[in-house]
Design an enzyme around this catalytic site. Structure first.
Site, PDB file in Angstrom:
ATOM      1  CD  GLU A 288      -2.276  -1.362   2.830  1.00 36.24           C
ATOM      2  OE1 GLU A 288      -1.992  -0.503   3.700  1.00 36.24           O
ATOM      3  OE2 GLU A 288      -2.911  -2.388   3.085  1.00 36.24           O
ATOM      4  N   PRO A 289       1.736   1.417  -0.968  1.00 36.20           N
ATOM      5  CG  PRO A 289       2.957   1.362  -2.961  1.00 36.20           C
ATOM      6  CD  PRO A 289       1.963   0.569  -2.149  1.00 36.20           C
ATOM      7  N   GLY A 290       2.008   4.930  -0.666  1.00 40.04           N
ATOM      8  CA  GLY A 290       1.409   6.214  -1.026  1.00 40.04           C
ATOM      9  C   GLY A 290       2.521   7.161  -1.424  1.00 40.04           C
ATOM     10  NE  ARG A 291       6.236   9.674   3.173  1.00 40.15           N
ATOM     11  CZ  ARG A 291       5.789  10.656   3.962  1.00 40.15           C
ATOM     12  NH1 ARG A 291       6.009  11.903   3.625  1.00 40.15           N
ATOM     13  NH2 ARG A 291       5.132  10.377   5.074  1.00 40.15           N
ATOM     14  NE  ARG A 327       4.698  15.560   4.167  1.00 44.40           N
ATOM     15  CZ  ARG A 327       5.976  15.430   4.415  1.00 44.40           C
ATOM     16  NH1 ARG A 327       6.840  16.214   3.834  1.00 44.40           N
ATOM     17  NH2 ARG A 327       6.401  14.496   5.227  1.00 44.40           N
ATOM     18  CE1 TYR A 331       2.475  14.968  10.178  1.00 45.91           C
ATOM     19  CE2 TYR A 331       2.697  15.806   7.950  1.00 45.91           C
ATOM     20  CZ  TYR A 331       1.969  15.138   8.909  1.00 45.91           C
ATOM     21  OH  TYR A 331       0.740  14.627   8.580  1.00 45.91           O
ATOM     22  CB  CYS A 358      -1.780  36.201  10.434  1.00 47.69           C
ATOM     23  SG  CYS A 358      -2.433  37.142   9.072  1.00 47.69           S
ATOM     24  CD  GLU A 359      -1.272  29.837  12.743  1.00 46.87           C
ATOM     25  OE1 GLU A 359      -0.424  29.149  13.355  1.00 46.87           O
ATOM     26  OE2 GLU A 359      -2.444  29.502  12.578  1.00 46.87           O
ATOM     27  CE1 TYR A 387      -0.426  10.714   3.109  1.00 45.84           C
ATOM     28  CE2 TYR A 387       1.906  10.429   2.644  1.00 45.84           C
ATOM     29  CZ  TYR A 387       0.665   9.889   2.923  1.00 45.84           C
ATOM     30  OH  TYR A 387       0.513   8.522   2.994  1.00 45.84           O
TER      31      TYR A 387
HETATM   32  N1  LLP Z   1      -1.493   2.103   4.491  1.00 47.50           N
HETATM   33  C1  LLP Z   1      -2.015   2.630   5.623  1.00 47.50           C
HETATM   34  C2  LLP Z   1      -2.924   1.817   6.435  1.00 47.50           C
HETATM   35  C3  LLP Z   1      -1.673   3.950   5.998  1.00 47.50           C
HETATM   36  O1  LLP Z   1      -2.181   4.450   7.114  1.00 47.50           O
HETATM   37  C4  LLP Z   1      -0.793   4.719   5.191  1.00 47.50           C
HETATM   38  C5  LLP Z   1      -0.420   6.094   5.559  1.00 47.50           C
HETATM   39  C6  LLP Z   1      -0.301   4.119   4.014  1.00 47.50           C
HETATM   40  C7  LLP Z   1      -0.660   2.819   3.707  1.00 47.50           C
HETATM   41  C8  LLP Z   1       0.618   4.853   3.086  1.00 47.50           C
HETATM   42  O2  LLP Z   1       1.846   5.149   3.674  1.00 47.50           O
HETATM   43  P1  LLP Z   1       3.023   5.833   2.808  1.00 47.50           P
HETATM   44  O3  LLP Z   1       3.490   4.799   1.774  1.00 47.50           O
HETATM   45  O4  LLP Z   1       2.481   7.023   2.172  1.00 47.50           O
HETATM   46  O5  LLP Z   1       4.075   6.133   3.793  1.00 47.50           O
HETATM   47  N2  LLP Z   1       0.623  13.098   6.276  1.00 47.50           N
HETATM   48  C9  LLP Z   1       1.866  12.433   6.632  1.00 47.50           C
HETATM   49  C10 LLP Z   1       1.862  10.949   6.303  1.00 47.50           C
HETATM   50  C11 LLP Z   1       0.724  10.165   6.948  1.00 47.50           C
HETATM   51  C12 LLP Z   1       0.669   8.710   6.544  1.00 47.50           C
HETATM   52  C13 LLP Z   1      -0.596   8.072   6.999  1.00 47.50           C
HETATM   53  N3  LLP Z   1      -0.781   6.700   6.618  1.00 47.50           N
HETATM   54  C14 LLP Z   1       3.018  13.181   5.958  1.00 47.50           C
HETATM   55  O6  LLP Z   1       2.779  14.171   5.267  1.00 47.50           O
HETATM   56  O7  LLP Z   1       4.167  12.820   6.139  1.00 47.50           O
END
Ligand code: LLP
Length: 434
Positions: A288-291, A327, A331, A358-359, A387
Site C-alpha cells: 500500500e505505498p502512497g508517498r 507538511r 511535521y 498570520c502565523e 500529502y
Molecule cells: N497504508 C495505511 C494503512 C496507511 O495508514 C498509510 C499512511 C499508508 C498505507 C501509506 O503510507 P506511505 O506509503 O504514504 O508512507 N501526512 C503524513 C503521512 C501520513 C501517513 C498516513 N498513513 C506526511 O505528510 O508525512
C-alpha cells in the site's frame, strides 16, 4: 528517479517548462509528472519479481482523479481510508474490486458503500469493527471479506507523528491478541477471513523495521493459512523518499540529477529484503505505498511576493502558504526549494521562505541558502506530490490550489483553483439574523 530537471536555466517537468505552467495557471499550483509516477510504480512491482504482488496505492497521499486514473491504467488497485476516497476512485473511472479499505473508525454507511461496491477486503482494526462489519454484511445478505490489521509493536524509527506500529498507537490489534481476534472472526456468519495486514508508519528510511515486522508476522500468517485458509498478506506502505537535496539549487554537480544515489531506502532494497520471507509464506502480497508513488512526482509552484530584509534575517515571502502545503508546519518536514529560472551569476542569500498567513509556523524553510530572487519570480517546492494538495485547507480564506498533470510535452490543468464563490457556496446567513 524523478523527471524534474533544468534544461538550460529553466526547470522543466518532463519536456514542459514549469514557468509556462505558472504563467498560464497562476500560483500556487501543484504540478505532477506522469513519467515519475510510472517509474515509481514499475520499480516497486519489479522489486518483488517472482511474487504475486498487487499494489494498492494509498489514495490519501494524492487523490487527484487524474493521478488515480493514471495509476489504475498502470495496473494499480487502491487503499482507502474513507468512503470519500473510494468514491474518488470510482469517479476516476477505475474499479474498486481489487481494492482495500483501511482505518480505525469505519462508519456503518462507509462499510455498506464498500460492500455494495464489491470491495476486495476490509482491513479491520478492532473487535467492535469486526462486529459492525458482520452486522452490515448480514443486513445486505452478503459475506464481508476481511484481514485483521496486526500491530507488531515495531518502532519504525520515523517522525513520531507518522509512526503507527507500536503499542502506543491507536492502530491495529496487538500481535498477542491477533490469533484470538481471528478465532472470533471465524465465528461471525457474515465474515470471510481473507488475509492478514500490517502497516507500521510512513517515511521509513531503513529496511530494518519492515523486516522485523514481517519476521514477527510470518509465524501467525503461516498458521492462519493452515487454519483459516488466508490467501494474502498486506505489508502496508511506508517506504521513505528523498526530501533533502531532491534537486540542488547550487551549481551543477554530479549528484544534482542523482538524488537516488543518496536515497536511504530504494524499492530495490525493500523488495530484495522482503521477498525471501514473503516467498516462504506462499501468499498473495498486497503493498500500500502512497508517498513513494507520488512524493517526488510533484512540485508546488509559487511566486515571490517580496524580499524582506529583517534584523539580521531575510524573509522571502511567497504566495504559497501552510494552507497549501502543511507538511513543514505540521511535521517540521524539509522540502527542497529551487528557482524556476536558475542564474548562477547571482549571489546566493540566506533567508526564511515564508507564506503570507498570520502565523509564525507559516514557514517552508528556515535559514535556507537560495539564489537571490525578486518580486514576481517563481520557485518550486520539491517533493510535494504526496500529502500536499490532499492536506490543503482554506485557512485565511485562501482557495484550494490548482493541480496540473504533465506527460511528456503535454500538460493539462486537472483541478482548477477554487473560486471565492465555490469557497462560500454552502454558507448562508440564517433567517434569525436577517
Ligand atoms: N497504508 C495505511 C494503512 C496507511 O495508514 C498509510 C499512511 C499508508 C498505507 C501509506 O503510507 P506511505 O506509503 O504514504 O508512507 N501526512 C503524513 C503521512 C501520513 C501517513 C498516513 N498513513 C506526511 O505528510 O508525512
Amino acid at each position: 528517479m524523478h523527471h524534474f530537471q533544468y534544461v538550460g536555466q529553466n526547470l522543466h517537468c518532463e519536456s514542459v517548462d514549469l514557468a509556462e505552467v505558472a504563467k498560464l495557471y497562476g500560483t500556487p499550483t501543484y504540478v505532477y509528472s506522469a513519467a515519475t509516477i510510472a517509474d515509481n510504480y514499475k520499480r516497486i512491482v519489479a522489486s518483488m519479481k517472482g511474487l504475486d504482488v498487487r499494489v494498492c496505492y494509498a489514495v490519501k497521499a494524492n487523490g487527484n482523479l487524474a493521478v488515480l486514473r493514471y495509476l489504475s491504467n498502470l495496473g494499480s488497485a487502491f487503499d482507502f481510508a474513507s468512503a470519500g476516497e473510494m468514491r474518488r476512485v470510482v469517479a476516476a473511472g477505475a474499479s474498486v474490486k481489487q481494492s482495500v479499505f483501511a482505518g480505525v473508525g469505519k462508519a456503518e454507511s462507509e462499510i455498506r458503500m464498500a460492500l455494495e461496491a464489491g470491495i476486495y477486503s476490509f482491513h479491520v482494526e478492532s473487535e467492535p469493527e469486526l462486529a459492525r462489519i458482520n452486522h452490515v454484511a448480514g443486513k445486505l445478505g452478503v459475506k464481508a471479506p476481511i484481514a485483521i490489521r496486526v500491530n507488531p509493536d515495531v518502532d519504525a524509527q520515523t517522525h513520531a507523528k507518522i509512526t503507527t506500529g507500536t503499542s502506543a498507537n491507536k492502530f491495529g490489534i496487538p500481535l498477542r491478541q491477533a490469533a484470538a481476534a481471528y478465532e472470533a472472526a471465524s465465528k461471525y456468519p457474515n465474515i470471510t477471513i481473507l488475509g492478514i495486514q500490517s502497516h507500521i508508519g510512513s517515511q521509513i528510511t531503513s529496511v530494518g523495521p519492515f523486516v522485523e515486522t514481517l519476521e514477527k508476522l510470518a509465524p501467525l500468517a503461516a498458521s492462519l493459512r493452515e487454519k483459516h485458509g488466508i490467501s494474502y498478506i498486506s505489508i502496508g506502505g511506508g517506504i521513505g523518499v528523498v526530501y533533502k537535496d531532491a534537486l540542488a539549487s547550487g551549481p551543477f554537480s554530479w549528484w544534482e540529477t542523482q538524488p537516488e544515489a543518496r536515497r536511504p531506502l530504494t524499492p530495490e532494497v525493500y523488495g530484495a529484503a522482503l521477498s525471501p520471507i514473503l516467498k516462504q509464506l506462499g501468499l498473495k502480497v498486497l503493498i500500500e505505498p502512497g508517498r513513494s508513488m507520488v512524493a517526488n512526482a510533484g512540485v508546488l509552484l509559487t511566486r515571490v511576493e517580496y524580499m524582506k530584509r529583517g534584523q539580521g534575517k531575510n524573509f522571502l515571502i511567497v504566495d504559497a502558504a501552510m494552507n497549501d502545503l502543511v507538511r513543514p508546519a505540521m511535521y517540521d518536514s524539509y522540502h527542497e526549494i529551487v528557482p524556476l529560472h536558475r542564474d548562477t551569476t547571482r549571489a546566493a542569500l540566506v533567508a526564511d521562505v515564508v507564506g503570507p498567513i498570520c502565523e509564525s509556523t507559516d514557514c517552508f524553510a528556515k535559514d535556507r541558502q537560495i539564489q537571490a530572487l525578486g518580486e514576481g519570480e517563481y520557485l518550486a517546492i520539491m517533493s510535494a506530490g504526496a500529502y500536499g494538495h490532499v492536506m490543503a485547507s482554506r485557512y485565511n480564506a485562501r482557495p484550494i490550489p490548482a493541480e496540473v498533470l504533465v506527460k511528456d510535452s503535454a500538460f493539462e490543468q486537472v483541478n482548477a483553483r477554487e473560486t471565492f464563490e465555490q469557497m462560500i457556496a454552502n454558507e448562508k446567513i440564517p433567517a434569525f439574523l436577517k
